[in-house]
Motif scaffolding. Structure first.
Motif, PDB file in Angstrom:
ATOM      1  N   TYR A  82       0.727  -1.381   0.039  1.00  0.00           N
ATOM      2  CA  TYR A  82      -0.123  -0.113   0.066  1.00  0.00           C
ATOM      3  C   TYR A  82       0.845   1.279   0.078  1.00  0.00           C
ATOM      4  O   TYR A  82       0.365   2.278  -0.143  1.00  0.00           O
ATOM      5  CB  TYR A  82      -1.067   0.076   1.064  1.00  0.00           C
ATOM      6  N   ARG A  93      -6.751  -0.670  13.181  1.00  0.00           N
ATOM      7  CA  ARG A  93      -7.083  -2.118  13.214  1.00  0.00           C
ATOM      8  C   ARG A  93      -7.008  -2.826  14.547  1.00  0.00           C
ATOM      9  O   ARG A  93      -7.541  -3.559  14.942  1.00  0.00           O
ATOM     10  CB  ARG A  93      -6.278  -3.011  12.151  1.00  0.00           C
ATOM     11  N   PRO A 263     -12.448  -5.465   9.724  1.00  0.00           N
ATOM     12  CA  PRO A 263     -11.094  -4.858   9.433  1.00  0.00           C
ATOM     13  C   PRO A 263     -10.141  -4.735  10.551  1.00  0.00           C
ATOM     14  O   PRO A 263     -10.114  -3.719  11.169  1.00  0.00           O
ATOM     15  CB  PRO A 263     -11.336  -3.364   8.830  1.00  0.00           C
ATOM     16  N   THR A 271      -4.058 -10.819   4.537  1.00  0.00           N
ATOM     17  CA  THR A 271      -3.746 -10.161   3.210  1.00  0.00           C
ATOM     18  C   THR A 271      -2.201 -10.042   3.256  1.00  0.00           C
ATOM     19  O   THR A 271      -1.875 -10.218   2.137  1.00  0.00           O
ATOM     20  CB  THR A 271      -4.492  -8.865   3.299  1.00  0.00           C
TER      21      THR A 271
ATOM     22  N   GLY B 202      -7.413  -2.396   2.143  1.00  0.00           N
ATOM     23  CA  GLY B 202      -8.247  -4.038   2.591  1.00  0.00           C
ATOM     24  C   GLY B 202      -9.563  -3.749   2.833  1.00  0.00           C
ATOM     25  O   GLY B 202     -10.151  -4.682   3.330  1.00  0.00           O
ATOM     26  N   GLU B 203      -9.932  -2.602   3.077  1.00  0.00           N
ATOM     27  CA  GLU B 203     -11.542  -2.494   3.304  1.00  0.00           C
ATOM     28  C   GLU B 203     -12.450  -1.959   2.277  1.00  0.00           C
ATOM     29  O   GLU B 203     -13.203  -2.574   1.681  1.00  0.00           O
ATOM     30  CB  GLU B 203     -11.549  -1.666   4.513  1.00  0.00           C
ATOM     31  N   LYS B 227     -16.254  -2.344  -2.362  1.00  0.00           N
ATOM     32  CA  LYS B 227     -15.774  -2.867  -0.992  1.00  0.00           C
ATOM     33  C   LYS B 227     -15.251  -4.425  -1.282  1.00  0.00           C
ATOM     34  O   LYS B 227     -15.569  -5.109  -2.117  1.00  0.00           O
ATOM     35  CB  LYS B 227     -17.396  -3.391  -0.387  1.00  0.00           C
ATOM     36  N   VAL B 229     -13.815  -7.774  -0.992  1.00  0.00           N
ATOM     37  CA  VAL B 229     -13.983  -8.946  -0.463  1.00  0.00           C
ATOM     38  C   VAL B 229     -13.440 -10.130  -1.227  1.00  0.00           C
ATOM     39  O   VAL B 229     -13.878 -10.741  -1.968  1.00  0.00           O
ATOM     40  CB  VAL B 229     -15.699  -9.287  -0.385  1.00  0.00           C
TER      41      VAL B 229
END
Lengths: 312, 510
Positions: A82, A93, A263, A271, B202-203, B227, B229
């Motif tokens: 990211y 988180r 999340p 991930t 990630g969201e 979103k 998923v």
């Protein structure tokens, strides 16, 4: 004091060892962060360029020490995936995961103690068999499977919550808690069963001790003996057991978060592993290790307070 | 001990509070960003489930198809892809390809603005195209780009070093402001129908309507939440729970578990070439007869029936049927399911008693796994033992794609609007020729096809290229999988593209 120092030293050594293991694991498993990031159309030049940018071209030992130098200053680097700092990814988180773990833990306490006492009081054979069967089954079901059942029952059939529609606690604290109750059930249920079984055994063992007979002789009622004398003593081993339970809740939340699309740190870890996002994985694994060691430390401390005979 | 008890009492109280709020939990009131389906209709917003995380906000550095699908809504080039597989003017209002196919002249559309309202200038366009050219490697299709220059008041000319009739398809590269600094992850800016709102890794990835969009009455929606998923099973639960409105890439089995009262299943093509790709350097697949035998042994119809109830398009070469102008349909029947023929070819190749090999399958797309299972069964009939090894996609990228350390793999490859993109990976010296295919005749013809400017001849060359791949059984091309999309039944307008794109600008509430 000496004990505390010793514990802190153990903590540091454990964290160092874990960080080395994660580092090595990532250099052994197939999959390269630069290739992952650039995908199928990457040219060798671009891969080399990115590897250099990420510092992946340096020898593993040098990379480790660069990382370590930053990590001791609590800087866990930049996420490969990211391009933002690992700390900023962890921030919210950690809060989500903490709330989930706390709710799960509260559920374990609130349900297992009364059920444990109730179960210890049952003397009839069918009653005991029924309790044992229920606890055994609940203990055996993995959390993620429970998670799927719970989402199906509460989200699809009963429409009590909407799967995946998690509200950030920053927007609505109680909204977040309300959502997290459901994953918490999935995490807590097997742990409740384990604690009930443990507590029942502990109370029953206590009931056979001499002081119980003395208490009855002094004219105490059955409940008076149980709550006034036995419960106190039978809870002592349960406290140690709670340490294990908390550690398991933290670990169990990883996969349950994924099932409920929370999340949290767990989903982030999964991930990050699939994306070979090494700095994130290292930070999350260390965080978990740190938590578990600290929990054990706290349990030892509590143990010492409730049972002065214990010298540590 | 008293302390412990008081702690317990405190915990019980907190738990009771939680339990109350949990019991009274009503999705109508506690719903998050999405709200309920009815709420979303009222606020004219949609939640789209996407199975891949966004890999970059920088439109010139996108890696995955999943990200391209989303960014299609945010950025536009001088021209833009249409669902029919062509391009239409976007930031440019018109374009003319020079007769020698060595330059293209674009007229900048009057009044095209970025999301923030600043007008797009020729400098922005020059900056963007040059920046994009830089990010593309030497061996890429963009390498024939020579220069871009202003011509007159509002025109731009792109010059090429070699004639190409396909270069216009690459001019879909995103136009961004020349002020786009050194921090590409910072503040994105584009000209597409939707403007960037925020991204939580990630969201979710959230976009809002671009009020400055050049096209009238477009887009219809005010807000779209993509979103993330990653797990299809979870996505289906979230569809049925009403959390997401649109989710694509379902198989027939999966689609049947989606609530039919709430969703329509829209069927299109994924526009990928899916099949069992063979390492042409690894024995025994270095033997053409063996490859052909495997092709005869594989029952493609069975794969299509099992996965998509027969709705997917069976193919026989490395090209998608949607590229109808260039597609060679004859290759579909080059091989038929013929066990006797397969055995005969194996005998001829000296593998009368069969052989054993491993199929490495990435675990990120269920149909690949299922396809491998069918192939395994098919091959068992002719005495070949196939072992399936599931690996994660990053391992696949590294081990199979980059290092070519494999015998066979079930995956899908895609292309761009340019037909040549489907053949580049079979050119013997291409860095991405992961099947190690090597046929000098093919290489020669590919170069000819690419530079040919006469349309009929070009089509003829591409047809031949496809037939060569089929005849050589370069790989076992199986199907263009069906794309089953669950779309909230209150929505309409969903369209399919031959490239990676999910166009939200045409979606509206009924």
């Amino acid at each position: 004091m000496k004990y505390v120092l010793k514990k802190i030293l153990t903590l540091i050594i454990a964290l160092l060892l874990i960080s080395i293991v994660v580092f090595l694991a990532f250099s052994v498993i197939p999959g390269d962060a630069a290739i992952s990031k650039l995908g199928t159309e990457a040219t060798p030049e671009r891969i080399a360029e990115l590897r250099e940018m990420l510092g992946l071209d340096k020898p593993i030992l040098e990379r480790y020490f660069i990382w370590l130098g930053n990590a001791v200053q609590l800087d866990f680097g930049t996420s490969y995936q990211y391009n933002v700092s690992v700390n900023s990814l962890l921030g919210t988180r950690i809060i989500n995961s903490s709330i989930l773990s706390i709710i799960s833990f509260i559920m374990v306490i609130v349900f297992s103690i009364p059920i444990g006492i109730f179960s210890a009081k049952r003397r009839s054979v069918p009653g005991r068999t029924a309790m044992t069967t229920i606890t055994q089954i609940t203990m055996g079901v993995p959390s993620f499977f429970l998670g799927v059942l719970i989402t199906y029952l509460f989200s699809i059939i009963l429409k009590m919550f909407r799967l995946g529609d998690f509200v950030s606690p920053a927007d609505s604290f109680w909204g977040a808690c309300a959502y997290l109750v459901f994953p918490a059930i999935a995490i807590a249920l097997p742990k409740i069963a384990m604690t009930v079984k443990f507590l029942t055994t502990s109370i029953r063992a206590e009931l056979h001790k001499d002081y119980v007979r003395t208490a009855y002789a002094k004219g105490h009622t059955k409940n008076g003996v149980l709550y006034g004398h036995v419960l106190k003593n039978s809870l002592v081993p349960v406290i140690t057991f709670m340490g294990v339970i908390v550690a398991e809740i933290v670990a169990g939340s990883i996969i349950v978060e994924k099932v409920f699309s929370v999340p949290g740190v767990g989903t982030l870890l999964i991930t990050a592993i699939t994306n070979r996002d090494y700095p994130v994985v290292e930070a999350v694994v260390l965080l978990f290790a740190f938590l578990i060691i600290v929990i054990n430390f706290i349990v030892d401390m509590i143990y010492k307070i409730v049972d002065p005979r214990v010298k540590i | 001990m008293k302390k412990v008890i008081s702690i317990l009492v405190a915990l019980v109280t907190v738990a009771a509070l939680c339990a109350c709020s949990g019991g009274g939990n009503n999705p109508e009131t506690t719903g998050g960003e999405g709200g309920t389906n009815t709420d979303r209709k009222a606020s004219n917003s949609v939640v789209v489930g996407i199975s891949q995380d966004i890999d970059s906000l920088d439109p010139h550095n996108v890696t995955t198809a999943g990200t391209r699908e989303v960014l299609f809504n945010l950025y536009e080039g001088l021209v833009k892809a249409t669902s029919g597989g062509d391009v239409e003017p976007a930031v440019a209002s018109e374009y003319t390809i020079a007769e020698d196919f060595k330059s293209i002249l674009f007229t900048i559309r009057e009044g095209v603005k970025f999301w923030d309202g600043t007008e797009v200038t020729a400098d922005d366009i020059i900056f963007s195209v040059e920046r994009y050219a830089e990010t593309q490697g030497e061996g890429s299709a963009f390498s024939i780009f020579e220069s871009i220059e202003k011509e007159g008041e509002n025109q731009i000319r792109v010059n090429l070093s070699e004639p190409s009739s396909e270069f216009i398809y690459l001019m879909t590269c995103a136009i961004i402001p020349a002020s786009y600094g050194d921090d590409p992850q910072g503040a994105p800016q584009g000209t597409g129908p939707f403007a960037f709102d925020h991204f939580s890794p990630g969201e979710e990835f959230v976009v809002t309507k671009n009020a400055n969009y050049w096209k009238e009455n477009c887009p219809y929606l005010d807000r779209v939440t993509f979103k993330i998923v990653t797990d299809t099973e979870s996505a289906i639960l979230q569809l049925n729970a009403g959390t997401i409105d649109i989710f694509q890439y379902l198989t027939a089995d999966q689609a049947s578990t989606v609530d039919a009262n709430m969703f329509n299943i829209v069927v299109g093509s994924i526009n990928y070439v899916q099949g069992m790709f063979l390492n042409n350097n690894a024995a025994p697949f270095n033997n053409k007869l063996v490859r052909q035998a495997v092709y005869y042994a594989v029952d493609r119809q069975m794969i299509s029936d099992m996965l998509f109830e027969g709705t997917s398009h069976i193919i026989g070469t490395n090209m998608i049927p949607a590229a109808s102008t260039y597609y060679n349909a004859a290759t579909e029947t080059t091989y038929t399911h013929d066990v006797a023929k397969a055995k005969e070819l194996l005998k001829e190749a000296g593998y009368e008693n069969g052989f054993e090999f491993t199929i490495k399958v990435p675990n990120n797309y269920k149909p690949h796994e299922r396809t491998a299972e069918v192939i395994k069964e098919n091959l068992a009939e002719v005495g070949i033992t196939a072992n399936i090894k599931l690996i994660d996609f990053n391992e696949w990228l590294d081990v199979v794609y980059k290092n070519r350390d494999y015998e066979a793999t079930v995956v899908a490859v895609d292309g761009t609007l340019a037909p040549s993109s489907f053949f580049t990976k079979n050119v013997s010296d291409n860095v991405n020729n992961f099947t190690n295919y090597n046929n000098p005749e093919f290489d020669e013809l590919y170069v000819k096809a690419l530079s040919e400017t006469d349309k009929d001849k070009k089509i003829e060359y591409y047809m031949q290229l496809q037939q060569i791949l089929a005849d050589d059984a370069a790989s076992i091309y199986c199907q263009d999988p069906s794309n089953l999309v669950a779309v909230n039944s209150q929505l309409e307008g969903y369209v399919f593209f031959p490239i990676s794109a999910q166009d939200m600008s045409v979606i509206k509430y009924k």
